[in-house]
Design an enzyme around this catalytic site. Sequence first.
Site, PDB file in Angstrom:
ATOM      1  N   ALA A 138       0.982  -1.102   0.055  1.00  0.00           N
ATOM      2  CA  ALA A 138      -0.065   0.040  -0.099  1.00  0.00           C
ATOM      3  C   ALA A 138       0.736   1.307   0.099  1.00  0.00           C
ATOM      4  CB  ALA A 138      -0.893  -0.059   1.364  1.00  0.00           C
TER       5      ALA A 138
ATOM      6  N   GLY B 139       0.590  -4.794   0.930  1.00  0.00           N
ATOM      7  CA  GLY B 139      -0.556  -4.918   0.071  1.00  0.00           C
ATOM      8  C   GLY B 139      -0.281  -5.663  -1.246  1.00  0.00           C
TER       9      GLY B 139
ATOM     10  N   GLU C  36      -0.720  -9.163  -0.269  1.00  0.00           N
ATOM     11  CA  GLU C  36      -1.844  -9.447   0.145  1.00  0.00           C
ATOM     12  C   GLU C  36      -2.702  -9.615  -1.318  1.00  0.00           C
ATOM     13  OE1 GLU C  36      -1.958  -6.214   2.822  1.00  0.00           O
ATOM     14  OE2 GLU C  36      -3.037  -7.244   4.049  1.00  0.00           O
TER      15      GLU C  36
ATOM     16  N   GLU D  12       4.707  -4.802   7.597  1.00  0.00           N
ATOM     17  CA  GLU D  12       3.823  -3.806   8.009  1.00  0.00           C
ATOM     18  C   GLU D  12       4.264  -3.386   9.384  1.00  0.00           C
ATOM     19  OE1 GLU D  12       2.639  -6.233   6.028  1.00  0.00           O
ATOM     20  OE2 GLU D  12       0.911  -5.217   4.756  1.00  0.00           O
TER      21      GLU D  12
END
Length: 258
Positions: free
Chosen positions: A66, A111, A114, A134
């Site tokens: 992200a 992300g 993911e 993260e």
Amino acid sequence: MQNNVVLYEQKGNMAYVTINRPEALNALNGRVLKSLNSVLDLIRETDEISTVIIKGAGNKAFVAGADIKEMSGMNCMEARAFSKLGQEVFNKIEKLPKAVIAAVNGFALGGGCELAMACDIRIATKKSKFALPELGLGVIPGFAGTQRMPRLVGKGRAKEMMFTSKQVGAEEAYRIGLVNEVVDEENFLNYCDEMAKTIGTRSKAAIAICKSSVNEGMELDIDKAMLHEADLFGLCFSTEDQREGMGAFIEKRKPIFK
Ligand code: CAA
């Protein structure tokens, strides 16, 4: 459809989606997630498509996570909404009635990892690296990584990856079941295409039903899951593809699925 941050192309029954922010190693900001969401809606509505390949632009990253710069100024409610948006888009991939291949051509971090995990199949190049880093940023995976990683590799390995942020190379990712196959860079896209072509010869209706049997069944207890499978097996017999597939076998010819 062509826009800046997510590229989309359809070739016959295959769809190609490219996350296109190479200058930021394809980091997922709100704009990318919303564009990806629209592309997925289009794919879902296009009956002809049976297989989708998702990759990252450039030769360095699939997706490096992200967008940290965008997230850095968020308050709690904005961060929660961002997490929900990412989860919603990735759930759309998981529920898409098509086979989705993540073509992981480099870093798949946070992300990005993911996103790959929301796909049905992950193919990696030898240089690909996977991580959920993260915790080193003072947050947790927020696009369902805390849920999908343990389901794929088991709780112990998932927690180790999260707690240590360690980068897992492609061979290690293969060993722990995070990726289906590791392929040389030269043959990589060709390999993904060939797999998509093979899937494209199968019944599209059966692909969609099979995907939902696996995904939904995995979240049920075994008795309910088997009942669900029997219901879906029955549902197959309402399709033209079942008549064509079995008819073709009996007539000793190849099936032609519409
Ligand atoms: N967000 C925003 N920008 C990113 C980014 C990210 N996740 N990853 C890379 N970039 C940007 C860099 O800031 C840099 O931009 P500038 O040139 O403008 O500085 C550009 O992409 C190239 O990156 P690097 O210079 O860092 O390249 P490198 O080869 O030195 O390192 C890397 C590559 C190891 C992947 C490194 O970029 C990195 O560690 N990226 C962050 C990985 C990460 O922590 N991802 C998790 C994000 S959090 C998350 O995903 C939360 C969630 O679950 C919802």
